[in-house]
Structures are given as C-alpha cells and as structure tokens.
Design a protein around this motif. Sequence first.
Motif, PDB file in Angstrom:
ATOM      1  N   PRO A  46      47.207  44.437  29.473  1.00  0.00           N
ATOM      2  CA  PRO A  46      47.631  44.109  30.843  1.00  0.00           C
ATOM      3  C   PRO A  46      47.152  42.751  31.351  1.00  0.00           C
ATOM      4  O   PRO A  46      47.722  42.227  32.304  1.00  0.00           O
ATOM      5  N   VAL A  47      46.111  42.193  30.747  1.00  0.00           N
ATOM      6  CA  VAL A  47      45.711  40.811  31.052  1.00  0.00           C
ATOM      7  C   VAL A  47      45.899  40.034  29.753  1.00  0.00           C
ATOM      8  O   VAL A  47      45.040  40.021  28.882  1.00  0.00           O
ATOM      9  N   HIS A  48      47.052  39.428  29.630  1.00  0.00           N
ATOM     10  CA  HIS A  48      47.540  38.902  28.345  1.00  0.00           C
ATOM     11  C   HIS A  48      47.473  37.388  28.299  1.00  0.00           C
ATOM     12  O   HIS A  48      47.918  36.703  29.233  1.00  0.00           O
ATOM     13  N   SER A  60      49.082  36.281  31.615  1.00  0.00           N
ATOM     14  CA  SER A  60      50.069  37.159  32.220  1.00  0.00           C
ATOM     15  C   SER A  60      49.368  38.442  32.666  1.00  0.00           C
ATOM     16  O   SER A  60      48.772  39.149  31.853  1.00  0.00           O
ATOM     17  N   VAL A  61      49.419  38.740  33.963  1.00  0.00           N
ATOM     18  CA  VAL A  61      48.770  39.917  34.538  1.00  0.00           C
ATOM     19  C   VAL A  61      49.855  40.880  34.995  1.00  0.00           C
ATOM     20  O   VAL A  61      50.717  40.505  35.801  1.00  0.00           O
ATOM     21  N   THR A  62      49.841  42.122  34.505  1.00  0.00           N
ATOM     22  CA  THR A  62      51.008  42.990  34.685  1.00  0.00           C
ATOM     23  C   THR A  62      50.718  44.325  35.369  1.00  0.00           C
ATOM     24  O   THR A  62      51.646  45.105  35.577  1.00  0.00           O
ATOM     25  N   LYS A  63      49.460  44.629  35.722  1.00  0.00           N
ATOM     26  CA  LYS A  63      49.173  45.873  36.437  1.00  0.00           C
ATOM     27  C   LYS A  63      48.878  45.590  37.905  1.00  0.00           C
ATOM     28  O   LYS A  63      48.261  44.575  38.237  1.00  0.00           O
ATOM     29  N   PHE A  64      49.291  46.524  38.758  1.00  0.00           N
ATOM     30  CA  PHE A  64      49.224  46.304  40.199  1.00  0.00           C
ATOM     31  C   PHE A  64      47.820  45.965  40.678  1.00  0.00           C
ATOM     32  O   PHE A  64      47.617  44.976  41.392  1.00  0.00           O
ATOM     33  N   ASP A  65      46.844  46.784  40.323  1.00  0.00           N
ATOM     34  CA  ASP A  65      45.483  46.550  40.818  1.00  0.00           C
ATOM     35  C   ASP A  65      44.947  45.200  40.354  1.00  0.00           C
ATOM     36  O   ASP A  65      44.247  44.506  41.104  1.00  0.00           O
ATOM     37  N   ASP A  66      45.266  44.829  39.117  1.00  0.00           N
ATOM     38  CA  ASP A  66      44.811  43.528  38.605  1.00  0.00           C
ATOM     39  C   ASP A  66      45.503  42.386  39.348  1.00  0.00           C
ATOM     40  O   ASP A  66      44.882  41.374  39.680  1.00  0.00           O
ATOM     41  N   ILE A  67      46.785  42.552  39.605  1.00  0.00           N
ATOM     42  CA  ILE A  67      47.524  41.528  40.340  1.00  0.00           C
ATOM     43  C   ILE A  67      46.936  41.355  41.735  1.00  0.00           C
ATOM     44  O   ILE A  67      46.729  40.231  42.214  1.00  0.00           O
ATOM     45  N   MET A  68      46.635  42.464  42.405  1.00  0.00           N
ATOM     46  CA  MET A  68      46.057  42.399  43.742  1.00  0.00           C
ATOM     47  C   MET A  68      44.677  41.753  43.706  1.00  0.00           C
ATOM     48  O   MET A  68      44.306  40.997  44.616  1.00  0.00           O
ATOM     49  N   ALA A  69      43.898  42.035  42.659  1.00  0.00           N
ATOM     50  CA  ALA A  69      42.569  41.428  42.540  1.00  0.00           C
ATOM     51  C   ALA A  69      42.679  39.915  42.423  1.00  0.00           C
ATOM     52  O   ALA A  69      41.899  39.169  43.027  1.00  0.00           O
ATOM     53  N   VAL A  70      43.660  39.448  41.666  1.00  0.00           N
ATOM     54  CA  VAL A  70      43.871  38.008  41.526  1.00  0.00           C
ATOM     55  C   VAL A  70      44.388  37.415  42.830  1.00  0.00           C
ATOM     56  O   VAL A  70      43.925  36.368  43.298  1.00  0.00           O
TER      57      VAL A  70
END
Length: 300
Positions: A46-48, A60-70
Amino acid sequence: MQTSTMEAARAQAYATPLERIDVSDVARFQDDTIWPWFQRLREEDPVHWCAGGPFGPYWSVTKFDDIMAVDTNHEVYSSEAGGISIVNRPDGERLSNFISMDPPRHDAQRKVVTPIVAPGNLAHLEPLIRSRVRTILDGLPRGETFNWVERVSIELTTQMLATLFDFPFEERRKLTYWSDVATTLPKPGTPIDSWAKRDEILRECAQYFTRLWNERVNAEPRNDLISMLAHAPATRDMSPREFLGNLVLLIVGGNDTTRNSISGGLLFMNRNPGEYRKLRENPALIPSAVSEIIRYQTPL
C-alpha cells in the motif's frame, strides 16, 4: 468495460512483479483498467515505491488511512517543498497557488474564493444553470450523432465558469483553451510541443486576466472570482506568477472536473440503466444541471 478486458487487466496486474508496477501509466486510466493495479497495491504494497516510469521515481499511497495521514501532516509531507504533481519542474518554474501551499497560507487564500461555491451562492445561480442547460439541450440535433462533450459538457461548463469570473461571455472559450493547455504535457509534434510553448500561452492568459484585475481592483468589490482575489488581504498582493498559478488552478478546477463529471455521469447512466431509473424517480437527489439533463433523456 467488457468483462474480458477487465479480466485480462487483472491477470496482468497480478502477474507483474511488484517492483515493476507503475500506476502512472496514462493508458490504464484511458481504458479504465487501472483498478486491478490499485487493488493489488492495496493488498500487497500500500505504500509503493516506483523507481522508474515516464515521470521518474515516485511513491504511491493507496489506502485511505495512509492517504489521510499524508494529506493532513503538512510538516512532514509538505506541498510547498515537494510539489503536488507527478510531473516535476525546477522550483523556479513552478506556478505557486493555494493548493500547492501549506497552512496557514493555503487556508487564508482558499478562504477568499470559497464563497463562490457556497450553498447560498449556488442556490442563487440555480435558475441560471437550469435555463442554460435547457437552452443547450433544446439546441441539440435530433436523429443524428453529435459530440456530447463539445456540445454540452464543455459549453455548459464554460458558460458557468465565465459567469463565476465575470469573464467576457463572447470570449468564454478562451477559458476552455487555457485549461486544456495547462493540463497538457508538452510533446513534440503536437500544438503544445514544449514547456516554453505552454508557458507562452499561459502568459497570454495572465495578461488577459491582469487587465480584468486592474479594472476590478479600482472598483467596488463584486461577487466574482477576480474581484474577490483583487480585494482580499490574503491575495491582493500576489506576485504575477502566483496570480497566474491561482488563475490556472481556478480555471482547471472549474472546467476540467465539471465537464468530465457531466460526460462521465452520462456514460455511467447509459451503462447502468437501473441507477439511471433511480435518478429519474428521485430528481431532488441530484444537482440542478444534472436533473435537467436527466429530464431531457429518453428512458433507456
């Protein structure tokens, strides 16, 4: 999307070594086969990190929680320091705008233009939107093929964008042109064959809007985007490049997204007649322009 095409895309996505997956491949968005690639990354990486590709290396960040963290950690993931586009240009060549700023400048400048799309202003514009949609739809040819994007999506969007800017209505297609130029990657052999050519055309955009700015900064504040920018403390002292950057942001944001939503929405309803029937039965659930388009359509 044909089932066989998506199945082939899924097979390719899961057969490709993880380190070779590049979700910046434009063709996969054009043919709508990008989804299995995103699904595999969400499941396995998910963090590619993509080390190569047409735009160079990127995460490339593809999961919701990770995207929100960024998206919410501006100190670590700075829009100003890192940019907001996969296409990198030297710092001195970037156009600054409020989307590419970190708080508090981002918040202050964004707040200046937000009232233009506030519910109250959209309700005020609703009769005009409905009237223009009806006029456009009534003028379409019957019994022959025509270009929906050109005749409806672009025309309606450009008319309303001209209203929001209080831009000379008879020259409104300049807004479409500048939006297309701003979102086009220069390519040899095309009308936009270099970054220099792109910049030359956008400078013409800046010159045109500078004239409008000068007219409105010396007049009483009005409810249009240029007047808002010219009179607000957070934006009235922008540099020329920052002014151009915010112009491009507003033109593209108002033009590209809306015309694609109108076109894509019609395509979706055509492919999903059950969802189309739901909207016909409940027109109050959808925006005014779309409800007029649905009213115009014959049952599928």
